[in-house]
Design an enzyme around this catalytic site. Sequence first.
Site, mmCIF file in Angstrom:
data_model
loop_
_atom_site.group_PDB
_atom_site.id
_atom_site.type_symbol
_atom_site.label_atom_id
_atom_site.label_comp_id
_atom_site.label_asym_id
_atom_site.label_seq_id
_atom_site.Cartn_x
_atom_site.Cartn_y
_atom_site.Cartn_z
ATOM 1 N N GLY A 182 0.814 -1.200 0.000
ATOM 2 C CA GLY A 182 0.000 0.000 0.000
ATOM 3 C C GLY A 182 0.851 1.255 0.000
ATOM 4 O O GLY A 182 2.074 1.195 0.124
ATOM 5 N N PRO A 183 0.236 2.419 -0.120
ATOM 6 C CA PRO A 183 0.975 3.681 -0.148
ATOM 7 C C PRO A 183 1.638 3.967 1.194
ATOM 8 O O PRO A 183 1.297 3.353 2.224
ATOM 9 C CB PRO A 183 -0.126 4.727 -0.451
ATOM 10 C CG PRO A 183 -1.298 3.953 -0.924
ATOM 11 C CD PRO A 183 -1.220 2.611 -0.288
ATOM 12 N N PRO A 184 2.572 4.890 1.240
ATOM 13 C CA PRO A 184 3.205 5.258 2.519
ATOM 14 C C PRO A 184 2.191 5.898 3.465
ATOM 15 O O PRO A 184 1.282 6.614 3.041
ATOM 16 C CB PRO A 184 4.284 6.265 2.103
ATOM 17 C CG PRO A 184 4.506 6.032 0.645
ATOM 18 C CD PRO A 184 3.206 5.571 0.100
ATOM 19 N N GLY A 185 2.368 5.614 4.745
ATOM 20 C CA GLY A 185 1.575 6.289 5.760
ATOM 21 C C GLY A 185 0.242 5.656 6.076
ATOM 22 O O GLY A 185 -0.561 6.259 6.786
ATOM 23 N N VAL A 186 -0.033 4.436 5.580
ATOM 24 C CA VAL A 186 -1.324 3.808 5.875
ATOM 25 C C VAL A 186 -1.233 2.842 7.047
ATOM 26 O O VAL A 186 -2.220 2.187 7.385
ATOM 27 C CB VAL A 186 -1.881 3.079 4.630
ATOM 28 C CG1 VAL A 186 -2.185 4.058 3.523
ATOM 29 C CG2 VAL A 186 -0.898 2.020 4.148
ATOM 30 N N GLY A 187 -0.056 2.699 7.669
ATOM 31 C CA GLY A 187 0.062 1.897 8.878
ATOM 32 C C GLY A 187 0.572 0.493 8.663
ATOM 33 O O GLY A 187 0.297 -0.393 9.478
ATOM 34 N N LYS A 188 1.353 0.257 7.590
ATOM 35 C CA LYS A 188 1.842 -1.101 7.322
ATOM 36 C C LYS A 188 2.866 -1.532 8.369
ATOM 37 O O LYS A 188 2.791 -2.638 8.913
ATOM 38 C CB LYS A 188 2.487 -1.154 5.925
ATOM 39 C CG LYS A 188 1.543 -0.783 4.788
ATOM 40 C CD LYS A 188 2.191 -0.978 3.442
ATOM 41 C CE LYS A 188 3.423 -0.116 3.245
ATOM 42 N NZ LYS A 188 3.123 1.313 3.263
ATOM 43 N N THR A 189 3.842 -0.667 8.660
ATOM 44 C CA THR A 189 4.904 -1.046 9.591
ATOM 45 C C THR A 189 4.382 -1.189 11.014
ATOM 46 O O THR A 189 4.692 -2.158 11.717
ATOM 47 C CB THR A 189 6.029 0.003 9.541
ATOM 48 O OG1 THR A 189 6.509 0.103 8.195
ATOM 49 C CG2 THR A 189 7.166 -0.388 10.458
ATOM 50 N N SER B 123 -4.076 3.960 -19.009
ATOM 51 C CA SER B 123 -5.360 4.351 -18.433
ATOM 52 C C SER B 123 -5.733 5.801 -18.711
ATOM 53 O O SER B 123 -6.843 6.214 -18.375
ATOM 54 C CB SER B 123 -5.352 4.109 -16.915
ATOM 55 O OG SER B 123 -4.357 4.878 -16.287
ATOM 56 N N LYS C 38 -7.514 5.244 -7.268
ATOM 57 C CA LYS C 38 -7.851 6.391 -8.125
ATOM 58 C C LYS C 38 -9.114 7.081 -7.632
ATOM 59 O O LYS C 38 -9.196 8.314 -7.609
ATOM 60 C CB LYS C 38 -8.021 5.915 -9.567
ATOM 61 C CG LYS C 38 -6.751 5.409 -10.219
ATOM 62 C CD LYS C 38 -7.037 4.881 -11.615
ATOM 63 C CE LYS C 38 -5.766 4.364 -12.270
ATOM 64 N NZ LYS C 38 -6.021 3.817 -13.624
#
Length: 853
Positions: free
Chosen positions: A385-392, A726, A769
């Site tokens: 996912g994108p940075p800052g979504v809480g993966k780590t 696209s 998107k």
Amino acid sequence: MLPWFNMQDQNLDKLISLVPEEIPILPLRNTVAFPYIVMPLAVGIPRSVRLIEEAERGNRIIGLAAMQDPSVEVPDSSEVFETGTVAVIHRVMRGDDDTLTVFIQGLERIKIEQWTQEDPYLQAKIALDPDTVEDSIVEEALRRNLLDVAMELAELIPQFPDEAIQFIQQLEDPRLLVYLLASNMRVEMQEAQALLEMDRLSDKMGHLVRVLARELEVREIGQQIQEKAKEEIEKTQREYYLRQQMDAIREELGEDEDGRREAQEYREQIEECGMTEEAKEEAMRELARLEKMPPQAAEYWVIKTYLDWLISLPWEDTTDDNLNIDHARKVLDEDHYDLSDVKERILEFLAVRKLRKEREIEDEASLDLQGRKIEGTGAILVLVGPPGVGKTSLGQSVARALGRKFTRMSLGGMRDEAEFRGHRRTYIGAMPGRIMQAVKRIGVKNPVFMLDEVDKIGTDWRGDPASALLEVLDPQQNHAFRDHYLDVDFDLSQVLFICTANTTSTIPAPLLDRMEVIQIDGYTEYDKIHIAKQYLVPRQLKVNGLREEEIDFEEEAFQAIIRDYTREAGVRQLERRIGKVCRKVATKVAESQDEREEGAEAKEEEAEITTHVEVDEETARDFLGKPLYRFEAALRTERPGVATGVAWTPTGGKVLFVEAAIMPGKEGELILTGQLGDVMRESARIALSHVEAHMERLGLDREKGWKNQKIHLHVPAGAVPKDGPSAGITLTTALVSLLSGRSVRPDIAMTGEVTLQGQVLPVGGVKLKTLAAHRTGIKTLILPKLNEVDLDELPDEVREDMDFVLVEDVQEVLENALAPEKKPEKEEAPADLEAAKAKSPPAAERAPAPASP
């Protein structure tokens, strides 16, 4: 052994004069024959045997030429050098196996002018080609220099006889000296042939000096190495005898007890740490070596460090898993908002783990092919996912829910395979890889191990770290992970590996195949407000030393921060903006405390009053300054020729604008700018071709808006690379808007691939998107009809707040995206052209106004 000379010079000259114009040629393998030199030849090939026998019956004169490729068994004329030596046969000896030993003596250098015969053996017309002798001072200097180098080299060759050295010193003929040294010193075949082909004697001597000088240098270095090795052996033997004496003295004095005590401690620790049989055998073998070594030996401390590593690893130490599903759900909800897919997958993992533990006796799948029990989960999760979504941070929540210890390793930019597998003990300063270092540091064999940024692993000449990860992350292999330094199997099957990545496109396919991908998309504005209230604000209050009663955020403040100061998929920038507001409030609180401390007569109850700040929309703007973002779609699309599209990036979705302009030029010429990739350039070409082919259907006048005109398409943010199909319908819409003079609706965006026939094909990344369009205030999104199934993944508040237009053809896109054409008011036709100009309104007034949503 040096060749001998049994013929006088006058006899050689006489033989040279008797050399016929046409002679048989004997090819030589890995050998070059020189004039004046007597040498033995072993002849075994049938046609070469026949040549020698016929020459022996005749004038005994033959030609000798080296073969270009020694691997050829029977060479033809094209595979033999054309510069050789004419020689006379002295003696022929026949062996029991029909081979011949021929003693020949070179007479003079020859050049082959014409081949006259191939069978039964080679024969050619030759011309004598003596060396050019100048008898100059330069030749004399070269002769002396060559003689000096030869003498130095001869002294380094033990088998070189003293008689030969004396014979060489007495030689005055420079030609004889050159050929004699070239045939007896170590000269490669190619160097010898080059020497023979040189015409001038001075060139030959200079070339031979360089060859012998290189050989002399090699011999000197070899002798130095041999002497050094001999000294090392003598030193080692001397040290061995001295150590034996020291051991005997130490034993007499009773000073060997410390070493024995240390060895006994190691032996007890090896038995108690629970290592595998393989590791125990290796440790005992190294301990036996350690006992025989003195502490002064360099290898002593290498072995000691290795044993310390083996003993310190958690071979059997584990933490008990908390398999309570309700507890895990509560922990995950406390730490993270939403992320329902990830939480459900973690709960599924816990449920399976719980059942496997309860039904261990009935579970045959927990045994591998060798009958050993596998404790692993069989699942490697990768959060994309994108940075800052809480993966780590999600990895820490999983560890807390399971009751396991947590360790983390960042893989971004890692290029050396040894970072994972370690270095072999043969290298100085070798250590285990970072996998085993982390396991030792955490102290248990079943931690939650997070591998951050797995999509950013590099590759260079040091190896491929991604390939090294295959063994680590494969559930069928990692129960016997072998580190290069430890060189024994270690069980990693109980480790719960969780990887994170921004995109799967850069993860190697074999590695991705071993992972279970869980997609984490961006948050909606509703989600961000809840995350800010529940997680970000309490954390920033603690970081900035504030109390809850000193600051209060209103929901309008969060909306203003999200819309005007952040435009991201995650919440990292949002937390920074909230932190900035908290720091402003912290400054006010600190200033008010300073003022109260200055008032010495202040009442005690007044001293307890604290500053309270209510952060609303206006206060947030005052603290954060001018807005960083604004709704650009209305501003950008108010003129014809600009369309709004949405794109996918590794950092989340993004809104982009496509601009089109027409100008005088070559008809059909297309200019593309904005750092577009090959696929996007092809999409632009397809869009232009479709518009050009269907101008009547699209209501465009070819003569009015196309003839002798060229098109320029630009996608702003030119420093950012862009690619993908696209943007096809966006490019087409921008072109039609430009040519028709109808602007694009400001509240609408679109994505979809277009074909030459005008069909709209599905695209990927619809959820990201759509979230990007929602963040920027877009109310209507045009999507391909085949992407309708992707709308089920959208949050409810997004589906309720936006309209979705599903299309199958470009014509449907244009009907929904373009503002309706403004009809001019009816009026009488002017009498003449001047009257028409006077009555015609300005161009700005004639432009159609944007339609309302």
